[in-house]
Design a protein around this motif. Structure first.
Motif, PDB file in Angstrom:
ATOM      1  N   SER A 155       0.824  -1.206   0.000  1.00  0.00           N
ATOM      2  CA  SER A 155       0.000   0.000   0.000  1.00  0.00           C
ATOM      3  C   SER A 155       0.860   1.259   0.000  1.00  0.00           C
ATOM      4  N   LYS A 156       1.909   1.264   0.816  1.00  0.00           N
ATOM      5  CA  LYS A 156       2.764   2.444   0.914  1.00  0.00           C
ATOM      6  C   LYS A 156       3.588   2.658  -0.365  1.00  0.00           C
ATOM      7  N   GLU A 159       1.337   4.303  -2.700  1.00  0.00           N
ATOM      8  CA  GLU A 159       1.153   5.709  -2.322  1.00  0.00           C
ATOM      9  C   GLU A 159       2.361   6.545  -2.747  1.00  0.00           C
ATOM     10  N   ASP A 162       2.022   7.282  -6.362  1.00  0.00           N
ATOM     11  CA  ASP A 162       1.010   8.313  -6.603  1.00  0.00           C
ATOM     12  C   ASP A 162       1.535   9.709  -6.286  1.00  0.00           C
ATOM     13  N   ARG A 163       2.412   9.809  -5.307  1.00  0.00           N
ATOM     14  CA  ARG A 163       2.952  11.106  -4.900  1.00  0.00           C
ATOM     15  C   ARG A 163       4.186  11.504  -5.710  1.00  0.00           C
TER      16      ARG A 163
END
Length: 292
Positions: A155-156, A159, A162-163
């Motif tokens: 998940s991280k 993320e 995405d960032r």
């Protein structure tokens, strides 16, 4: 597993009220007991009345102490339940990603087969490389023996992508027999990674590195970022509850991490300079005899 409604039931708030109210009750009972003993002639008359009031004060104090103990236990249970729910959420996300990959696998094979049949080898190679990269994004996090940690890392990493943060994950240990419960590990790693991502906000060429390993005696981990240096003036306070440079209402994440590490005889350290900020954790291994 149904989601707990923390907006309706806030264990920390409930236990906080119980502790506060019962603490006042203890003080009041102590005051009554002291008055009955030292000013009995002015306020209470008779040995029986004084003995009754003293007994009442002792009973009230005893009950309040039990309530405060239960309130602290309820708070710990609430924190553990919250961490467990977060771990379950990450597992659900990972399960969804794996199911999607399995669903798409046959479609990918059909596309590649068709491209090969048409002798479009360059296109087939490019397609395979793209599919391989997508699979690697999930599979590179499935290297520990702890499903909840694998789910959190997947998940991280998503993320980070995405960032626009370049993330590197290195897993040199499966973390078998890790003495820290899964949900607490997730809370530790999640807070450290989130802290790193916050530090990388608006940072050009941002990079985040996660290292999981072990030595003969310890399990180890590091979370590194190339964000701004942490000022030396605040490093001694950065793990204190309520301290934050991000505004009011923050300052709990690193304190939680520190408390979890201490509860398992672990250590957490911070090193920072103009090139890199690193949080390093060490959890001592336990022998089978230590965990009957």
């Amino acid at each position: 597993m149904p989601r707990l409604n923390y907006e309706r039931l806030n264990m920390r708030k409930v236990s906080g009220y119980a502790i506060f109210i019962n603490s006042l009750q203890i003080l009041a009972a102590l005051l009554v007991a002291l008055l009955s003993i030292f000013r009995g002639d002015d306020i209470f008359t008779g040995v029986v009345e004084q003995a009754a009031l003293s007994s009442m004060a002792l009973v009230v104090i005893w009950g309040a102490v039990l309530d405060i103990r239960d309130a602290f236990s309820a708070r710990r249970i609430g924190d553990a339940s919250h961490m467990l729910q977060e771990a379950m959420d990450k597992l659900t996300e990972l399960n969804g990603a794996l199911r999607a990959q399995r669903h798409d696998f046959m479609n990918h094979l059909q596309v590649v087969y068709s491209l090969m049949e048409m002798q479009d080898y360059d296109d087939a190679q490019g397609y395979i490389e793209k599919v391989y990269q997508d699979i690697q994004k999930v599979s590179r996090s499935l290297k520990t023996a702890i499903p909840a940690v694998n789910a959190l890392l997947a998940s991280k990493l998503a993320e980070c992508e995405d960032r626009g943060v370049s993330a590197t994950l290195t897993v040199d240990s499966a973390w078998d027999n890790m003495p820290v419960p899964d949900w607490e590990l997730c809370r530790v790693l999640s807070n450290l990674i989130d802290n790193g991502l916050d530090a990388l906000k608006d940072q050009p060429d941002s990079k985040l590195t996660i290292l999981l390993g072990e030595t003969i005696h310890d399990y180890t981990f590091e979370v590194q970022n190339n964000g701004p240096e942490v000022p030396t003036t605040i490093r001694d306070r950065i793990f204190q509850l309520g301290f934050s440079t991000k505004g009011e209402g923050r300052g709990t994440g690193l304190a939680i991490v520190s408390n979890i590490m201490k509860s398992h005889s672990g250590t957490l350290s911070l090193t920072s300079d103009s090139n890199q900020t690193r949080f390093s954790g060490v959890v001592p291994k336990t022998t089978p005899q230590a965990n009957p």
